[in-house]
Design an enzyme around this catalytic site. Structure first.
Site, short mmCIF file in Angstrom:
data_model
loop_
_atom_site.label_atom_id
_atom_site.label_comp_id
_atom_site.label_asym_id
_atom_site.label_seq_id
_atom_site.Cartn_x
_atom_site.Cartn_y
_atom_site.Cartn_z
N CYS A 47 77.07 -1.66 42.96
CA CYS A 47 76.47 -0.50 43.65
C CYS A 47 75.58 -0.89 44.83
O CYS A 47 75.29 -0.04 45.68
CB CYS A 47 75.68 0.33 42.65
SG CYS A 47 74.57 -0.64 41.62
N ARG A 78 64.19 -3.46 40.35
CA ARG A 78 64.31 -2.09 39.82
C ARG A 78 63.02 -1.34 40.13
O ARG A 78 61.93 -1.86 39.88
CB ARG A 78 64.53 -2.14 38.32
CG ARG A 78 64.75 -0.76 37.70
CD ARG A 78 66.19 -0.31 37.78
NE ARG A 78 67.08 -1.24 37.12
CZ ARG A 78 68.37 -1.34 37.39
NH1 ARG A 78 68.95 -0.59 38.30
NH2 ARG A 78 69.12 -2.22 36.74
N HIS A 113 69.79 3.89 45.53
CA HIS A 113 69.35 2.51 45.75
C HIS A 113 69.02 2.35 47.23
O HIS A 113 69.72 2.90 48.09
CB HIS A 113 70.47 1.52 45.41
CG HIS A 113 70.75 1.37 43.95
ND1 HIS A 113 70.14 2.12 42.97
CD2 HIS A 113 71.60 0.53 43.29
CE1 HIS A 113 70.59 1.74 41.77
NE2 HIS A 113 71.48 0.79 41.94
N GLN A 118 66.18 -0.60 43.52
CA GLN A 118 67.27 0.00 42.77
C GLN A 118 66.75 0.99 41.73
O GLN A 118 65.86 0.67 40.94
CB GLN A 118 68.12 -1.09 42.11
CG GLN A 118 68.78 -2.00 43.14
CD GLN A 118 69.64 -3.10 42.52
OE1 GLN A 118 69.46 -4.26 42.84
NE2 GLN A 118 70.56 -2.73 41.66
#
Lengths: 310, 310
Positions: B125, B213, B220, B152
């Site tokens: 992704c 994260r 993202h 993300q």
């Protein structure tokens, strides 16, 4: 030193209240608190908050005045504290890049603090942990280039943003670049470059930053890419940083682990595969209210007090 | 093409449910949904979910099977769908780096999709939006080096993490590197490098990533530093990217603005002051469930269907 007369100006703000707490924890007993008219008369840890007027600061009779107010308030008030005989340690951006004003991270360029003419400037909350890492690496292998992207908590934008994140988390679950603009950069990006160059005394250092606000309450993190002049393995870089003051090596630095500690957490030290030569990548996290602001200013104050021998 | 027989395997997960919605919105009517035993028998938009057993997939009689299950489940199930005559578009990491398996971002290397031997892999992704940007810049000026740090969202870690962020936001108000480790990198960092090299057909491209994260629900973002072989001004880079498929230029890309759109938002295109030559910096944001996963796989499927002429 504990008897030094210290004024905290902006004592009720996000950084000011941490300053008050840290001063108490570090044994400073002769502390006065100043804030805007709105907060004057309230009590902070048993200390009645006084209004930060030019006259009050000029006649305060303190040895040191720690300012955590906005840039324009600092421009107005700092000269009055200095005229009253205090040395001002200013946390705003007002004086940081001014010639003749030392911009100090004690672990990196503490000696410069004594070259003041009444004002010592405290760097930006991202610049402080970054230079705590870059300083020792520069001494070990010479800095050639630096890139940094930041993960900055909402507390850096003030106490009200922290309240919003707690009250309406979903409204804040986004990234932002909520700074003023300086050409095609945020002024935060421009500050990081200009301040790091001044502190490290590398006026031409190739350095670029991308600054991003993340929905974290307290603690700033930075992803850093460094190219050095001389080869420096990740293991040697870890040895250098492990021995550096205020740096603590961890596997994965996070804002939560850094919060309410005095340390700059550094980890993920590894080879930067994108570099042509001598490339390192690392990640750091630091409490932006503590070492990133209040503690650094107090350390500057304590440096000055040791020499002044109050 | 709307009559193509399509199976969605893992249809009830975070990416699978977006896949089901996008297929419907794009006019695909002949869609079957497969999931684990736990979800079998439930209904998704009026489609009864079937259990994704090897036998069911081998006898499904579909033209295309879009897999959004974990890597080990893909390893087990994909061969059965292929044996049953389907072309599998797999969103896991199981086949991405395997020789003979095309790894496809349609805007960048769509032609490669047709070289499959039953399986086409969908990239990570973060890799998808990154290559949507790097591909056109490489065509314009040649890529010399790339560095990227990611921001993300928790949806990349699964639907349950989204629920936790909504239910206990304070527990999630931190940064994390919640991936497996591949030496001194996260496996996410290793994937970005290996996959970008394969898609761009630049097996030696110097590229490094730091993956993080952040407590954002969907979307993202990536801070990217790029050095090109030939000079490319920020203005020319903006022209190149503004004309690139699936890229939309904005001032400041954010996950929230990217969420539920098909576009890769790109902005902050500027000179990288840290580069020795030809350095650019930019910021991008993309819906990791949509173009970062489900949409890209559907675009691959549609590419294949146009040629197959169902």
């Amino acid at each position: 030193m504990p008897d030094a007369r210290i004024a905290v100006v902006g004592a009720t703000g996000a950084v000011g209240s941490v300053t008050m707490r840290l001063l108490r924890e570090r044994g400073h007993r002769n502390v006065r608190a100043f804030a805007s008219e709105r907060s004057a008369g309230t009590s902070l840890d048993g200390i009645v908050v006084e209004e930060a007027t030019p006259e009050a600061l000029e006649s305060a009779g303190v040895d040191l005045a720690l300012f955590s107010v906005g840039t324009s308030a600092s421009r107005e008030l700092v000269p009055h504290a200095v005229r009253g005989g205090a040395v001002a340690v200013d946390k705003s951006a007002a004086y940081r890049l001014q010639d003749g004003v030392p911009l100090v991270v004690p672990e990196v360029n503490g000696e410069r603090a004594f070259e003041h003419d009444g004002v010592v400037a405290n760097p930006n909350c991202c610049t402080i942990p970054l230079t705590c890492v870059l300083g020792p690496l520069h001494a070990a292998a010479g800095l050639a280039r630096v890139r940094v992207s930041t993960y900055q908590s909402v507390s850096g934008a003030g106490a009200r943003r922290m309240e919003t994140l707690l009250a309406e988390p979903q409204a804040e679950h986004d990234l932002a670049m909520d700074w003023s603009w300086d050409g095609d950069e945020t002024d935060e990006e421009a500050k990081i470059r200009a301040e790091a160059r001044k502190i490290l005394e590398l006026p031409e250092l190739p350095i670029s930053a991308t600054t991003v606000r993340v929905p974290v309450l307290v603690g700033h993190a930075e992803a850093v890419w460094i190219e050095t002049e001389e080869p420096l393995s990740p293991g040697d870089a870890a040895s250098v940083l492990g021995a550096a003051p205020s740096v603590r090596l961890v596997d994965v630095p996070t804002p939560r682990a850094a919060a309410q500690t005095d340390d700059v957490l550094v980890g993920r030290i590894r080879v930067d595969y994108a570099a042509e030569r001598n490339g390192l990548a690392l990640f750091l996290a630091c409490d932006n209210l503590n070492k990133g602001a209040a503690l650094n200013a107090i350390q500057i104050a304590e440096l000055l007090l040791e020499r002044v021998a109050v």
